[in-house]
Design a protein around this motif. Structure first.
Motif, PDB file in Angstrom:
ATOM      1  N   VAL A 197       0.823  -1.214   0.000  1.00 33.17           N
ATOM      2  CA  VAL A 197       0.000   0.000   0.000  1.00 33.17           C
ATOM      3  C   VAL A 197       0.856   1.263   0.000  1.00 33.17           C
ATOM      4  O   VAL A 197       2.001   1.256   0.444  1.00 33.17           O
ATOM      5  N   ASP A 198       0.279   2.346  -0.516  1.00 31.40           N
ATOM      6  CA  ASP A 198       0.957   3.633  -0.446  1.00 31.40           C
ATOM      7  C   ASP A 198       0.378   4.437   0.731  1.00 31.40           C
ATOM      8  O   ASP A 198      -0.340   3.892   1.572  1.00 31.40           O
ATOM      9  N   PHE A 199       0.681   5.717   0.780  1.00 34.83           N
ATOM     10  CA  PHE A 199       0.275   6.530   1.930  1.00 34.83           C
ATOM     11  C   PHE A 199      -1.240   6.736   2.017  1.00 34.83           C
ATOM     12  O   PHE A 199      -1.730   7.256   3.014  1.00 34.83           O
ATOM     13  N   PHE A 216      -2.091  10.561  -6.515  1.00 30.49           N
ATOM     14  CA  PHE A 216      -2.391   9.324  -5.799  1.00 30.49           C
ATOM     15  C   PHE A 216      -3.296   9.574  -4.599  1.00 30.49           C
ATOM     16  O   PHE A 216      -3.783   8.648  -3.980  1.00 30.49           O
ATOM     17  N   GLU A 217      -3.481  10.840  -4.269  1.00 30.96           N
ATOM     18  CA  GLU A 217      -4.346  11.167  -3.126  1.00 30.96           C
ATOM     19  C   GLU A 217      -5.815  11.026  -3.485  1.00 30.96           C
ATOM     20  O   GLU A 217      -6.643  10.731  -2.637  1.00 30.96           O
ATOM     21  N   THR A 276      -0.779  -0.010  -4.499  1.00 35.85           N
ATOM     22  CA  THR A 276      -0.217   0.802  -5.579  1.00 35.85           C
ATOM     23  C   THR A 276      -0.511   0.159  -6.934  1.00 35.85           C
ATOM     24  O   THR A 276      -0.714  -1.051  -7.039  1.00 35.85           O
ATOM     25  N   LEU A 277      -0.476   0.990  -7.971  1.00 37.77           N
ATOM     26  CA  LEU A 277      -0.642   0.478  -9.336  1.00 37.77           C
ATOM     27  C   LEU A 277       0.484  -0.483  -9.704  1.00 37.77           C
ATOM     28  O   LEU A 277       0.267  -1.456 -10.422  1.00 37.77           O
ATOM     29  N   SER A 278       1.696  -0.224  -9.192  1.00 36.75           N
ATOM     30  CA  SER A 278       2.799  -1.112  -9.564  1.00 36.75           C
ATOM     31  C   SER A 278       2.651  -2.468  -8.883  1.00 36.75           C
ATOM     32  O   SER A 278       2.983  -3.496  -9.476  1.00 36.75           O
ATOM     33  N   TYR A 310      -5.380  -5.385   3.331  1.00 38.34           N
ATOM     34  CA  TYR A 310      -6.059  -6.595   3.822  1.00 38.34           C
ATOM     35  C   TYR A 310      -7.323  -6.987   3.052  1.00 38.34           C
ATOM     36  O   TYR A 310      -7.943  -8.000   3.391  1.00 38.34           O
ATOM     37  N   ARG A 343      -8.541   1.410  -6.226  1.00 37.63           N
ATOM     38  CA  ARG A 343      -7.483   0.533  -5.720  1.00 37.63           C
ATOM     39  C   ARG A 343      -7.902   0.041  -4.333  1.00 37.63           C
ATOM     40  O   ARG A 343      -8.141   0.871  -3.440  1.00 37.63           O
ATOM     41  N   MET A 349      -3.098   4.131   1.953  1.00 37.74           N
ATOM     42  CA  MET A 349      -3.431   2.785   2.458  1.00 37.74           C
ATOM     43  C   MET A 349      -4.132   1.924   1.402  1.00 37.74           C
ATOM     44  O   MET A 349      -4.770   0.927   1.728  1.00 37.74           O
TER      45      MET A 349
END
Lengths: 242, 242
Positions: free
Chosen positions: B16-18, B189-190, B23-25, B72, B68, B20
């Motif tokens: 996860v990114d910031f 991404f926000e 990520t796309l990658s 969990y 996204r 939560m």
């Protein structure tokens, strides 16, 4: 009395390097993920701690690998907490392949921080769950050593970007390991040689900062240091080639 | 008659990114790994092809994500080959979360190359296994588009290092996706916004090369291009914000 917990793995095609053996960063990543999963399952994971605005922070880690298994080899990571003091909790790991050979040993030391005050938390705050998880078996390798500083010009510069940061907007541990591997001569990875890697995490690094990576080869050791634009050491690593 | 094959996943904390959310990658990496696993299980994986010195090469891919999923959340990736011609095989994916919502659709086009001659192989060479795997269901989204070239100054420079390369010593696909994400404004991404990403892979990139990443924002689209030190385009991506 608690027992070690074991998690099954298989070396996936995307985890191998050009020698067809799993990379150190993939092994390190799996070890760290298991630390999170195991703490989560025992009630003192980051998600539980976050409710009090606490979090685990990795302070030092030592990896010992006799060899790196090949693609599709099955292995198991066993983990347990051997002891904790006021400041540090020691989590251990052994990695055993499908033929029963223990090829890896890892010792990690974690502290707990209060995210709002940015200060360390006395581990007696989680003593109850922690006591239940302690296994009376010593660490499988020497505890992480203090890594000396070096004074060498940087050979790799990296601006911290979106793909480097974790949920906290700090550079994730795996990326530090990758940066350390990326300054070594690539021939290092062609040989199958037992090694030990000690890492000391000194300071967090954030989105937009530039990191400078330098290294110094000494007899049977390679020292690596990552600094930020202000010249502060972010982390130090020592590879011992056995 | 073949059927789609589904593989279970769970959004892991390290993915996860910031925000939560995964990520796309990480999503892209899981999709590509499933392509490998599924081909392997059906007898035309890279490991089998390598015996003839052939390999699969990803030519184009299109990802569509409505959202996204969060940490969990359990989800499933279903995959099938819908058709193949003389040069390209089309592999499709749908991603469905634990509540039954299909949040992702992926269409990928692969060619087979002869590694010694560096030329494309006629797919009729694997027609037998391939025919058995074809599922009579169309692609779940528009096929990957041709991405136009852009002429903008690079905003990110990256020297290809050990951690970027795969078993073939070429930069791995996930790293290209990361480099494309890393030039976008981090605010992208926000927001939770449906998107589509088309990628064209034009040329391989090797250890030691320097990559230059540039981007151009157009109305509801962001174009990204990665070039090498010789100025040749390595890959192009087009993000469509819906």
């Amino acid at each position: 009395m608690a027992a070690k917990t074991s998690y099954p793995f298989c070396v996936e095609p995307q985890e191998v390097d050009f020698t067809m053996r799993i990379t150190l960063s993939a092994l390190g990543g799996n070890v760290l993920n298991i630390a999170g999963v195991d703490a989560h399952s025992k009630g003192f994971g980051v998600d539980t701690l976050n409710k009090d605005n606490f979090s685990w922070v990795l302070s030092r880690i030592a990896f010992e690998f006799d060899f790196r298994p090949r693609e599709y080899v099955r292995y198991e990571i066993a983990t347990w907490i051997s002891d904790y003091g006021r400041m540090l909790s020691t989590r251990n790991f052994t990695l055993t392949d499908q033929s029963g050979i223990t090829f890896g040993r890892v010792v990690s030391q974690w502290c707990m921080i209060d995210l709002s005050r940015r200060t360390a938390v006395d581990l007696r705050a989680v003593a109850e769950q922690h006591n239940d998880a302690v296994v009376a078996e010593p660490s499988p390798a020497e505890r992480p050593r203090k890594v000396p500083s070096i004074d060498m010009p940087p050979v790799l510069t990296h601006r911290v970007a979106y793909s480097d940061i974790d949920f906290n907007r700090h550079v994730n541990t795996m990326r530090y390991i990758e940066l350390m591997l990326d300054v070594l001569p690539v021939e290092r990875f062609e040989q199958e040689r037992p090694m030990r890697l000690d890492i000391n995490f000194l300071k967090e690094s954030r989105y937009g900062e530039t990191l400078f990576v330098s290294f110094e080869e000494r007899e049977s050791e390679t020292l690596v240091e990552i600094r930020n634009d202000a010249g502060a050491a972010i982390c130090r690593g020592a590879f011992e080639w056995r």
